[in-house]
Design an enzyme around this catalytic site. Structure first.
Site, PDB file in Angstrom:
ATOM      1  N   GLY C  71       0.831  -1.188   0.000  1.00 15.11           N
ATOM      2  CA  GLY C  71       0.000   0.000   0.000  1.00 15.11           C
ATOM      3  C   GLY C  71       0.873   1.248   0.000  1.00 15.11           C
ATOM      4  N   SER C  72       1.967   1.175   0.725  1.00 17.57           N
ATOM      5  CA  SER C  72       2.872   2.327   0.792  1.00 17.57           C
ATOM      6  C   SER C  72       3.420   2.675  -0.588  1.00 17.57           C
ATOM      7  CB  SER C  72       4.040   2.037   1.736  1.00 17.57           C
ATOM      8  OG  SER C  72       3.565   1.840   3.048  1.00 17.57           O
ATOM      9  N   ASN C 151      -6.880   4.755   9.246  1.00 15.20           N
ATOM     10  CA  ASN C 151      -6.400   3.528   9.868  1.00 15.20           C
ATOM     11  C   ASN C 151      -6.372   3.579  11.380  1.00 15.20           C
ATOM     12  OD1 ASN C 151      -4.378   5.439   8.911  1.00 15.20           O
ATOM     13  ND2 ASN C 151      -2.867   4.128   9.860  1.00 15.20           N
ATOM     14  N   GLN C 179      -7.531   0.734   4.043  1.00 16.02           N
ATOM     15  CA  GLN C 179      -8.348   0.283   5.165  1.00 16.02           C
ATOM     16  C   GLN C 179      -9.797   0.041   4.757  1.00 16.02           C
ATOM     17  OE1 GLN C 179      -7.535  -0.543   8.302  1.00 16.02           O
ATOM     18  NE2 GLN C 179      -5.365   0.005   8.174  1.00 16.02           N
ATOM     19  N   THR C 237      10.259  -8.117 -11.767  1.00 19.03           N
ATOM     20  CA  THR C 237       9.625  -9.397 -12.042  1.00 19.03           C
ATOM     21  C   THR C 237       8.410  -9.561 -11.123  1.00 19.03           C
ATOM     22  OG1 THR C 237      11.747 -10.312 -12.681  1.00 19.03           O
ATOM     23  CG2 THR C 237      10.012 -11.888 -12.145  1.00 19.03           C
ATOM     24  N   CYS C 325       3.157   1.088  12.047  1.00 15.34           N
ATOM     25  CA  CYS C 325       4.432   1.434  11.433  1.00 15.34           C
ATOM     26  C   CYS C 325       5.092   2.633  12.073  1.00 15.34           C
ATOM     27  CB  CYS C 325       4.243   1.654   9.946  1.00 15.34           C
ATOM     28  SG  CYS C 325       2.885   2.716   9.570  1.00 15.34           S
TER      29      CYS C 325
END
Ligand code: PLP
Ligand code: PLP
Ligand code: FES
Ligand code: FES
Lengths: 124, 386, 386, 124
Positions: C71-72, C151, C179, C237, C325
């Site tokens: 997501g970041s 969040n 979220q 990849t 985080c």
């Protein structure tokens, strides 16, 4: 990039590979996009009907399959009809081609037109 | 039909031992490593173990290992992160013409943002010249990025010597070692590098996890901003399962390096001798000795690469015409052009890369079939071979 | 000891069905999706299926789905990619004070590069004001980024209305829906968004895989340059195993959305009533109704958050004091400060987030224990509660 | 952030929590880094020996554990000795603290010094 079964069939067992000894219409074109080359040989009878067609191709799988399919499609047709063959007809007959490979079918259509033109030039 | 996989430079199957290490992190140990409760602490502890395994594999300190989502991300981070951090000092970057696209396209993007990039040429076997490098260095050069081993032709660059030159000038030095790890020794201290990129899926680990080694104390801008993960240098909840996998894969790779190298070299030489001996107008691309132990790269005059690949695929052999990630592009390989091949010839390339499970019988099968395939395609070609 | 996991906003355990979908891509189907031989084609076909599953879950076209590593990364890409692409048009960005750090720190980084950012305030329940937004829009505004659901406090922003305003002005609109997915309906067409970020590990998928939805035709710079993957927009990849996992997780999440929402809401309300009813000086943070069905966020006067968390952990309960985080940071939550809590109070926050496996008994256990813990910590506090 | 077992023990079952009714030295300090508060109570006898010590803390796990450990370490010591207690002594006794939590042990050392100072001020 994903080839259809029809493309793979026409690539692994291509129809009409090689030269026609007594061809009376030969066309060669090269693709500016990739540098590949396609050569079409036609045997056209006096009624303007394509009795036989063959190809030699230096190119990708789509180019080989297009050559195979396109030559197969024009055999038995008049040069007028064959001249109208569009690359999209070849693509449809192959069950589709990846976007980046559409130009390979263009090569086939153009090579046929070039071969017909060669026949006309020689006759004229 | 038995498949013979000869594209280990594109990606490798995941080692079953590595898969086993991953699974718990998808099930029981699912905690977020940044959380302070038991589930989080367990995850945190594990990824620090993996970090240490990677550090050991390249002779680094574990605090110099930063996990990324790929080799590509590591390359992008190294190049853009150093460029952005040092743009007040200078805006000149030196790299080579045969880098992976992750490096080249990052450099090209920076050119659009006002940076200047020198792309060093290579000789006919793919080596850059140290003289060229010395001449290219300017007062405003802030970064040199030269790959350790080339992914297409397998040529190994003189990284240690390059590192010495670059270090003397006080310039930051990055090397893309994605193809080197597990294939040749990689030692960051010996090599004099400041930054080094790795990717797990080339060493029997999963796809989607990479590492950027950043020498302790080296200032660099973040590429991905956000949470405090990776010592605040790379945001995003840690990919615990794949991190564990990469750690294990790196451990296995270092432990078996010698034997794997010998195995690959033997088969590679069998392959090269077979192809060059049996197929007319075949040439080997890349350096004859300074090349990756598993890499063989050929050109066959008068035929096109994709046709070879498809023909091989049909009989169960997986090979590549260059790098996997540019398939879908019609341009001939930038690496083959850089070593001086004409576009027409460069189109007819075939890369076969050997792995742990490859056998001498596989090689025999490939060589024999290749002889026939090349003949068949040449018969189909309008270009006269005489 | 039985563990009660109440931190589903931080991360979720991977659904066993999802793990099952992943495994083959670590073993047999290990091909590089960019390779043209059978192994590669199989991998390619699979990831296109997963792309379609995600597209279906958010009512998008599969060609609008781009996989990222988190997501970041999706947030970073959206913000920086739009900013860099449009910097000639304008350099003003609007976001809110309560965004995830992936958005905030991306914006702050852009400020250092010469962009201007307006951080919209929120009211005491965490909602931005549409009036504020309208007033903040300037001629040189190139991007608005407002999160779908917060969040920490769970507040759901009026994305559809924001989208309408932003669209009228012809400005690009991004929303961080990390979220939201799996918790509330997400429909990109209904919402009028141009870009939308997602992350698998919040919906019972693995960590390390995200998505950026990019509306068809929207010009955006790459964040990660290199190979031709993801329609040339995101190099590296493909993480096949986790892509497959995300696809499956999204499918399961949409199929069970209604029942999951009801389940979570019931337990959340049981939790909120229990805590507010039994613990003096407790307050609920965030909007009373417009909040994520699984989110409860409390402040307890006169005690510090970490002490609550540790005390809960010791008796088997996993909760969080805000976003995972930022643990490791001493600053009080920027979200709680933005809704007007004094720093001292903001320090005493507790976020409990409910998941599929949470039971009413779990909630009872938590409430009863929390009563004791808060009492014990208050007894220990030098601050007078009277 | 990972706490040692000793830290967790001192957090979950802290020693010397609460006020000492007849304390003759009380010190309170706050941490500028995090806004947390620690208060130390000392009962010092006529020979300058700390007979009893206790604490009240509004703070994180490390702060509570540091309070518990620090008070335990100074009981029975002279105020001279106790005044020399360094935060690193507390950290060592706890088996270490995460980097960001070192300041919490500083709080404990400072609170003790403040309490001793308070005792001295009152006596003077
Ligand atoms: C709102 C929000 N945005 C972004 C993220 C980042 O997602 P990821 O952990 O996949 O990087 C999270 C969770 O961590 C989040 O809650
Ligand atoms: C030399 C080199 N660098 C970088 C990469 C990119 O690694 P990844 O696929 O993990 O992005 C590759 C392989 O794809 C490579 O061979
Ligand atoms: S003919 Fe050249 S790519 Fe198909
Ligand atoms: S005392 Fe405030 S963080 Fe430890």
């Amino acid at each position: 990039m994903e080839y259809t079964d029809v493309v793979m069939e026409n690539f692994t067992c291509p129809k009409h590979v090689g030269e026609i000894e007594d061809a009376n219409g030969v066309g060669q074109v090269g693709s500016p996009a990739c540098g590949d080359i396609m050569k079409i040989f036609l045997k056209i009878n006096d009624n303007g009907i394509i009795e036989n067609a063959s190809f030699k191709t230096f190119g990708c799988g789509a180019a080989v399959a297009s050559s195979s399919m396109a030559t197969d499609m024009i055999i038995g047709k008049s040069i007028e009809e064959a001249g109208k063959l569009k690359n999209s007809d070849v693509v449809d007959a192959l069950g589709g081609l990846p976007d980046v490979k559409i130009h390979c079918s263009v090569l086939a259509a153009e090579a046929i037109q070039a071969a017909i033109q060669d026949y006309k030039n020689k006759k004229a | 039909m038995k498949r013979i996989y000869l594209d280990h430079a594109a990606t490798t199957p995941v080692d079953p031992e590595v898969v086993e290490v991953m699974i718990p992190y998808l099930t029981e140990t699912f905690g977020n490593p940044s959380s302070i409760y038991a589930e989080g602490r367990a995850a945190k502890k594990s990824i620090e173990k993996a970090r240490q395994q990677i550090a050991t594999a390249i002779n680094a300190d574990s605090r110099e290992i930063y996990f990324t989502a790929s080799g590509s991300e590591a390359d992008n981070w190294a190049i853009k992160g150093i460029a952005m951090k040092n743009k007040a000092k200078g805006k000149h970057i030196i790299t080579s013409q045969i880098e992976h696209h992750a490096v080249l396209h990052s450099c090209e993007y920076l050119e659009k943002q006002g940076f200047e990039v020198t792309y060093l040429p290579v000789d006919e076997v793919g080596l850059i010249s140290l003289e060229d490098l010395k001449n290219a260095i300017r007062d405003d050069t802030i970064l040199v990025s030269i790959m350790f081993a080339n992914n297409e032709i397998g040529t190994i660059e003189p990284i240690k010597e390059i590192g010495k030159i670059v270090k003397e000038k006080g310039i930051v030095f990055h090397t893309d070692a994605v193809q080197a790890l597990g294939n040749i020794p990689v030692d960051v201290k010996d090599l004099n590098v400041d930054l080094l990129s790795l990717s797990a899926h080339k060493i029997y680990g999963p796809k989607g996890i990479g590492v950027l080694y950043i020498k302790k104390g080296l200032p660099i801008d973040n590429l991905i901003h956000g949470g405090a993960q990776e010592r605040k240098k790379r945001a995003g909840t840690e990919n615990t399962a794949e991190i564990m996998a990469f750690g294990k894969a790196a451990e296995i790779a270092s432990e078996h390096l010698e034997e794997n190298m010998t195995h690959m070299k033997t088969l590679r030489d069998q392959l090269i001798e077979g192809v060059l001996g049996k197929i007319p107008l075949a040439r080997l691309n890349g350096h004859p000795e300074k090349r990756l132990p598993g890499n063989a790269n050929f050109c066959f005059a008068y035929i096109e690469g994709e046709s070879i690949l498809l023909s091989l695929d049909v009989i169960g052999i997986a090979g590549s015409s260059g790098s996997a990630c540019t398939s879908g592009s019609l341009d001939p390989s930038h690496v083959l052009l850089a070593i001086g091949l004409p576009a027409g010839v460069a189109h007819g390339s075939l890369r076969l890369t050997i792995g742990k499970s490859t056998t001498p019988e596989d090689i025999d099968y490939v060589v024999n079939n290749l002889v026939e395939i090349i003949q068949r395609l040449r018969d189909m070609s309008p270009i006269d071979a005489d």
